[in-house]
Design an enzyme around this catalytic site. Sequence first.
Site, PDB file in Angstrom:
ATOM      1  N   HIS A  96      19.452  62.247  25.244  1.00  0.00           N
ATOM      2  CA  HIS A  96      19.286  60.816  25.066  1.00  0.00           C
ATOM      3  C   HIS A  96      17.951  60.582  24.373  1.00  0.00           C
ATOM      4  O   HIS A  96      16.966  61.290  24.620  1.00  0.00           O
ATOM      5  CB  HIS A  96      19.335  60.098  26.415  1.00  0.00           C
ATOM      6  CG  HIS A  96      20.729  59.818  26.888  1.00  0.00           C
ATOM      7  ND1 HIS A  96      21.043  59.599  28.209  1.00  0.00           N
ATOM      8  CD2 HIS A  96      21.905  59.714  26.202  1.00  0.00           C
ATOM      9  CE1 HIS A  96      22.340  59.369  28.320  1.00  0.00           C
ATOM     10  NE2 HIS A  96      22.888  59.451  27.119  1.00  0.00           N
TER      11      HIS A  96
ATOM     12  N   HIS B 146       9.926  57.282  35.016  1.00  0.00           N
ATOM     13  CA  HIS B 146      11.165  56.851  34.343  1.00  0.00           C
ATOM     14  C   HIS B 146      11.634  55.512  34.901  1.00  0.00           C
ATOM     15  O   HIS B 146      12.758  55.366  35.378  1.00  0.00           O
ATOM     16  CB  HIS B 146      12.243  57.931  34.497  1.00  0.00           C
ATOM     17  CG  HIS B 146      13.388  57.785  33.532  1.00  0.00           C
ATOM     18  ND1 HIS B 146      14.524  57.060  33.822  1.00  0.00           N
ATOM     19  CD2 HIS B 146      13.578  58.284  32.292  1.00  0.00           C
ATOM     20  CE1 HIS B 146      15.375  57.123  32.816  1.00  0.00           C
ATOM     21  NE2 HIS B 146      14.813  57.856  31.854  1.00  0.00           N
TER      22      HIS B 146
ATOM     23  N   ASP C 247      16.886  61.845  35.038  1.00  0.00           N
ATOM     24  CA  ASP C 247      18.192  61.262  34.747  1.00  0.00           C
ATOM     25  C   ASP C 247      19.351  61.942  35.479  1.00  0.00           C
ATOM     26  O   ASP C 247      20.065  62.784  34.921  1.00  0.00           O
ATOM     27  CB  ASP C 247      18.442  61.270  33.243  1.00  0.00           C
ATOM     28  CG  ASP C 247      17.558  60.249  32.532  1.00  0.00           C
ATOM     29  OD1 ASP C 247      16.414  60.078  32.980  1.00  0.00           O
ATOM     30  OD2 ASP C 247      18.006  59.651  31.550  1.00  0.00           O
TER      31      ASP C 247
ATOM     32  N   ASP D  56      15.378  58.601  24.511  1.00  0.00           N
ATOM     33  CA  ASP D  56      14.092  58.412  25.168  1.00  0.00           C
ATOM     34  C   ASP D  56      13.542  59.704  25.753  1.00  0.00           C
ATOM     35  O   ASP D  56      12.433  59.718  26.298  1.00  0.00           O
ATOM     36  CB  ASP D  56      14.189  57.334  26.254  1.00  0.00           C
ATOM     37  CG  ASP D  56      15.278  57.595  27.285  1.00  0.00           C
ATOM     38  OD1 ASP D  56      16.312  58.179  26.932  1.00  0.00           O
ATOM     39  OD2 ASP D  56      15.106  57.192  28.456  1.00  0.00           O
TER      40      ASP D  56
ATOM     41  N   HIS E 286      17.866  66.487  28.417  1.00  0.00           N
ATOM     42  CA  HIS E 286      19.108  66.073  27.757  1.00  0.00           C
ATOM     43  C   HIS E 286      18.733  65.324  26.484  1.00  0.00           C
ATOM     44  O   HIS E 286      17.554  65.027  26.254  1.00  0.00           O
ATOM     45  CB  HIS E 286      19.973  65.214  28.681  1.00  0.00           C
ATOM     46  CG  HIS E 286      19.352  63.910  29.083  1.00  0.00           C
ATOM     47  ND1 HIS E 286      18.206  63.830  29.840  1.00  0.00           N
ATOM     48  CD2 HIS E 286      19.726  62.622  28.829  1.00  0.00           C
ATOM     49  CE1 HIS E 286      17.909  62.553  30.051  1.00  0.00           C
ATOM     50  NE2 HIS E 286      18.801  61.805  29.440  1.00  0.00           N
TER      51      HIS E 286
END
Length: 296
Positions: free
Chosen positions: A63, A254, A196, A65, A61
């Site tokens: 985002h 993560h 995530d 990071d 995705h």
Amino acid sequence: MREFVVLGTASQVPTRTRNHNGYVLRWDGEGLLFDPGEGTQRQMIQAGVSSSQITRICITHVHGDHCLGLPGVLSRMALDRVAHPIHVHYPASGEDMIRALVAVASPGVDLRLHPHGSAGPVASGLDVRPLLHRLETYGYRVTEPDGRSLLPERLAAAGITGPDVSLLQRDGSMGGVRLEEVSVPRPGQSFAFVMDTAPCAGAEELAEGVDLLVAESTFSDDDGVLAAQYRHLTAGQAGALAATAGAGMLLLTHFSSRYPDVGQLAEQARARSGGIPVVAANDLDRIPFPKRKRWS
């Protein structure tokens, strides 16, 4: 060679000891770079991963990071004159972000962009499933087809040697000898990358029966309310995912910067993993791919 190289393990913000996300799966002749966050180019140097080893970049995705290191990696590829095509897989809703990142990279890379918007195969042996995060997110699964392992003693007894061995594998029979008579089943290996997400069916499908499951473990079980709010897994949920899926090994990553010692996260995952081995990743770890499962 099959191994998993950890470039970075921090979520949202890096720490003194943990870089932003970045992971490389070396899978025979392919090098798959997953979620290159800031600093990935430097971490590749530290880990001894050259830009020429990368053939695909898989982004879960957009985002920051998980993708802001993309321009640096592509610029290094251009500097190193990487000649082979680089395939980039990412959610279709992140098209504007990916194209903006590509636009600020140095030109000269044979870049092939592959947006996806649904579950299914995106390349040979590479599949995606939707995850449950705050924006469109997909996890990845790499799968090797089942095959057969030849038995040298049976080949010798059948008088099959040299080039005839390759012909037997290609055609399935040779001089009245069937491949099944001189070989045993060899289960294909598999790998899943689950980042995530809150617990969801897509994560379970990705993880089902894999030899190596890489899963986010952003929060401690004690911070389950935060995990639900931001749609992340707790360590215990990652362990439960591995147990339900029957994974061979669970690698946690993560991590939130609120946990300077992630040992507690590994223990929480182990408590719910059903005996499946659990490892908390550190930057620059090299994880050998688990040994091939025996055919049951």
